[in-house]
Design an enzyme around this catalytic site. Structure first.
Site, PDB file in Angstrom:
ATOM      1  N   GLU A  44     -42.174  75.552 100.419  1.00 49.56           N
ATOM      2  CA  GLU A  44     -43.927  76.228 100.831  1.00 49.56           C
ATOM      3  C   GLU A  44     -44.397  76.433 102.038  1.00 49.56           C
ATOM      4  O   GLU A  44     -43.182  76.572 103.181  1.00 49.56           O
ATOM      5  CB  GLU A  44     -44.398  74.208  99.965  1.00 49.56           C
ATOM      6  CG  GLU A  44     -45.810  75.121 100.657  1.00 49.56           C
ATOM      7  CD  GLU A  44     -46.938  73.127 100.571  1.00 49.56           C
ATOM      8  OE1 GLU A  44     -47.899  73.124 100.001  1.00 49.56           O
ATOM      9  OE2 GLU A  44     -46.416  72.353 101.015  1.00 49.56           O
ATOM     10  N   LYS A 119     -50.847  75.287  93.120  1.00 53.85           N
ATOM     11  CA  LYS A 119     -50.707  74.010  93.306  1.00 53.85           C
ATOM     12  C   LYS A 119     -51.940  73.373  92.962  1.00 53.85           C
ATOM     13  O   LYS A 119     -53.136  73.497  92.673  1.00 53.85           O
ATOM     14  CB  LYS A 119     -50.421  73.685  94.808  1.00 53.85           C
ATOM     15  CG  LYS A 119     -49.756  71.985  95.619  1.00 53.85           C
ATOM     16  CD  LYS A 119     -49.577  72.224  96.794  1.00 53.85           C
ATOM     17  CE  LYS A 119     -49.450  70.962  97.316  1.00 53.85           C
ATOM     18  NZ  LYS A 119     -49.481  70.718  99.309  1.00 53.85           N
ATOM     19  N   CYS A 153     -44.627  70.169  97.082  1.00 52.83           N
ATOM     20  CA  CYS A 153     -44.281  69.610  97.606  1.00 52.83           C
ATOM     21  C   CYS A 153     -45.352  68.066  97.093  1.00 52.83           C
ATOM     22  O   CYS A 153     -45.038  67.364  95.729  1.00 52.83           O
ATOM     23  CB  CYS A 153     -45.135  69.518  98.441  1.00 52.83           C
ATOM     24  SG  CYS A 153     -45.123  68.600  99.986  1.00 52.83           S
TER      25      CYS A 153
END
Length: 284
Positions: A44, A119, A153
């Site tokens: 990321e 995300k 994440c």
């Protein structure tokens, strides 16, 4: 079916041109191909390295300038995926969408196609410091080697979204990550293990290492790549197929045997996916 994956512990360091970024990325891809891999995962926020190129005053570029590199970024990774006949998850890159800036994972196919997954869950820093906006929905992606998902994440810390990915057919979740300290790193890492156990899937994760001395909020990185399996007899006892050395610039390589996933789902020591109590909670 068995295939091989590589996860890159990408070293963030200040650069002065896109050519330097391209050279570093190409090095990792060529290194991974020496091991005969079919997938390569980058972490990321790896493209925040481009902000360190700076402006005419040598100050770092602001995050709002990062989408200006989108075309060059996609061209680089598309070319590498085609040239080496490999799937590349190009970490995440910040793009400009109608709703604002989005932290977006990219999947570069060997045939030149490009898929993206924004995300879905924003950290406080992403919202308050960088004005990021979350994605609208979850997709899974078809490859020569089966169905995969990309969850970035913080996303992995939400069990529901990984359940949805598995329900859509994903056997492997690729989780690019970026954490600045041990607390954040272990939150992501422990959740990767939990999601692998809950859904009887593989998780491939990696994070940034190194430091961008010019770029705020990227000055510290604590990262380690790992290939994580369910915890059952056919797999390594700790559920770790392979793992890197924390905070080292390196590759981690391992094999994913999808047939083992089906075996444990049907007749493992525990059958967590099959034993969901969908009478008590939603069946994603």
């Amino acid at each position: 079916m068995t295939y091989r994956v590589a996860a890159v512990q990408y070293e963030l360091k200040d650069i002065s041109s896109f050519a330097e970024f391209s050279h570093q990325v190409t090095h990792y891809v060529k290194n991974a191909m020496e091991y005969g891999v079919q997938f390569i995962l980058f972490p990321e926020f790896m493209t925040t390295q481009l902000l360190s190129i700076g402006d005419s005053t040598q100050e770092a570029l602001p995050i709002e300038r990062l989408p200006e590199f989108t075309e060059a970024y996609t061209e680089l990774f598309t070319q590498l995926a085609q040239q080496h006949d490999v799937y590349i998850i190009g970490g995440t890159h910040v793009v400009q969408a109608d709703a604002g800036l989005r932290n977006t994972a990219f999947l570069f196919h060997p045939d030149g196609r490009v898929d993206t997954q924004a995300k879905l869950h924003m950290t406080p820093t992403e919202v308050e410091e960088w004005s990021m906006t979350p994605g609208d929905g979850l997709e899974v992606f078809q490859t020569r080697y089966g169905t995969i998902s990309m969850l970035t994440c913080y996303d992995i810390e939400f069990p529901e979204i990984v359940r949805m990915a598995r329900a859509k057919g994903a056997d492997v979740v690729f989780c690019p990550s970026c954490t600045d300290d041990r607390h954040g790193f272990y939150r992501v890492r422990y959740c990767c293990h939990a999601r692998a156990v809950e859904n009887q899937i593989y998780i491939v994760t990696t994070g940034t290492v190194g430091s961008l001395r010019k770029v705020d909020f990227m000055r510290a990185n604590y990262g380690q790549a790992a290939i994580i399996s369910p915890n059952d007899i056919p797999f390594p006892p700790a559920g770790i197929v392979a793992a890197g050395e924390i905070n080292f610039d390196m590759l981690v390589v391992g094999d994913l045997d999808l047939s083992l996933l089906e075996k444990v789902r049907q007749s493992g020591s525990v059958t967590t996916w099959r034993d969901r109590r969908t009478d008590l909670y939603p069946n994603w």
